[in-house]
Design a protein around this motif. Structure first.
Motif, mmCIF file in Angstrom:
data_model
loop_
_atom_site.group_PDB
_atom_site.id
_atom_site.type_symbol
_atom_site.label_atom_id
_atom_site.label_comp_id
_atom_site.label_asym_id
_atom_site.label_seq_id
_atom_site.Cartn_x
_atom_site.Cartn_y
_atom_site.Cartn_z
ATOM 1 N N CYS A 30 2.092 2.583 6.416
ATOM 2 C CA CYS A 30 2.474 3.608 5.441
ATOM 3 C C CYS A 30 1.687 4.908 5.585
ATOM 4 N N LYS A 31 0.638 4.907 6.378
ATOM 5 C CA LYS A 31 -0.233 6.076 6.469
ATOM 6 C C LYS A 31 0.516 7.301 6.991
ATOM 7 N N ASN A 52 0.579 12.738 1.542
ATOM 8 C CA ASN A 52 -0.072 13.866 2.199
ATOM 9 C C ASN A 52 0.728 15.122 1.890
ATOM 10 N N SER A 74 -0.281 10.767 8.481
ATOM 11 C CA SER A 74 -1.363 11.573 9.049
ATOM 12 C C SER A 74 -0.988 13.054 9.047
ATOM 13 N N THR A 114 5.471 11.066 0.614
ATOM 14 C CA THR A 114 4.853 9.833 0.130
ATOM 15 C C THR A 114 5.588 8.638 0.721
ATOM 16 N N ASP A 140 0.856 -1.183 0.000
ATOM 17 C CA ASP A 140 0.000 0.000 0.000
ATOM 18 C C ASP A 140 0.893 1.234 0.000
ATOM 19 N N SER A 141 0.318 2.361 -0.381
ATOM 20 C CA SER A 141 1.061 3.622 -0.366
ATOM 21 C C SER A 141 0.207 4.702 0.271
ATOM 22 N N SER A 142 0.858 5.789 0.625
ATOM 23 C CA SER A 142 0.154 6.906 1.235
ATOM 24 C C SER A 142 0.844 8.201 0.830
ATOM 25 N N HIS A 145 -1.397 -0.797 5.238
ATOM 26 C CA HIS A 145 -2.074 0.492 5.410
ATOM 27 C C HIS A 145 -1.604 1.200 6.675
ATOM 28 N N ASN A 146 -1.554 0.458 7.770
ATOM 29 C CA ASN A 146 -1.176 1.060 9.050
ATOM 30 C C ASN A 146 0.277 1.525 9.068
#
Length: 278
Positions: A251-252, A56, A254, A68, A52-54, A248-249
């Motif tokens: 790479c997020k 902001n 916030s 990223t 997964d990637s994230s 998910h957890n």
């Protein structure tokens, strides 16, 4: 004001739902029932990794601070790939950067595990918004044929469109059964012979959410779907692969973490940065 809106919604509930269902609702449900294959998976030993990637970003005095990440992680918590980038400047293509990092993580993972689980949709993420990356992911997926895209939500309206469906395909499957199983394989060829996408909606156990699986190519059958369900079932929690939850957890990014980056870079002392820190 809101109380009035709620009251109006309750009064008009049946009318609103009738619009959503449409005039051929029962006919669509019957087709969905006919498409659904009952199957209860059993645990099959397999080594899986979720990717997964994230991304902001926050605006700062005319420029943007962006970050990223992309992660590949096994269901036992072992991190295989950890990628990250950040910078100051335009963040217009930040989603493209994140997608490229996902693909890089995938390429570094396919030889390390039995099955690679990519978060999201092959159709929406790589064939439309990130169409320029399509040839790259196709090349990687063809290398070992062990990559599956998995989406928790889906807005596609392909399977029942001839019946005038108004909601997404997943809506109708959710209405016809709570049992584990999968829908008959749906093949989409509109992207060309080298980018054919096969998909199926899957429920791994009773009353858990339906997820969508997407594969590259058209040569997939029900026995393969059953085998993949067995492998997913081994390390799933609440009907969703645990490796993807971990990805998910891990790479997020916030808003709080982005604010910490602002502070570490010394930007919090600049005029105009107070809104970043809240």
């Amino acid at each position: 004001m809101l109380n009035t809106v709620y009251k109006d919604a309750i009064i008009n509930r049946d009318k609103m739902l009738s619009i959503l269902k449409g005039p051929k609702f029962e006919q669509i449900l019957q087709k969905a029932r006919n498409n659904w294959v009952e199957f209860t998976p059993t645990k099959e030993e397999v080594v899986t990794a979720g990717i997964d990637s994230s991304f902001n970003n926050t605006k700062f005095q005319g420029i943007e601070l962006w970050a990223t990440t992309a992660v590949s992680i096994k269901s036992n918590g072992e991190i295989l790939v950890d990628l990250h980038k950040s910078g100051l400047g335009s963040a217009d293509d930040i989603s493209s950067v994140a997608s490229k990092m996902e693909i890089e993580a995938c390429e570094k993972t396919i030889d390390e595990v039995d099955m690679v689980l990519m978060d999201g949709s092959l159709h929406s993420q790589l064939m439309t918004r990130q169409a320029n990356l399509g040839s790259t992911i196709v090349r990687i997926m063809k290398k070992k044929d062990n990559v599956v895209f998995i989406a928790k939500t889906s807005n596609t309206k392909k399977q029942f469109e001839k019946l005038g469906s108004l909601a997404g395909d997943i809506f109708y499957y959710n209405h016809v059964t709570n049992n584990p199983g999968f829908s008959k394989i749906f093949v989409e060829k509109k992207y060309g012979s080298d980018k054919i996408i096969s998909s199926t909606f899957v429920r791994l156990s009773d009353s858990t959410p339906i997820i969508k699986l997407e594969f590259l190519g058209e040569h997939h059958d029900e026995s393969e779907i059953k085998s993949i369900m067995n492998k997913l079932y081994k390390t799933s929690v609440g009907g969703y692969p645990y490796a993807l939850k971990l990805a998910h957890n891990n790479c997020k990014i916030s808003d709080k973490e982005l604010a910490k980056m602002v502070s570490l870079l010394g930007l919090s002392n600049e005029i105009g940065s107070r809104e970043v820190l809240g």
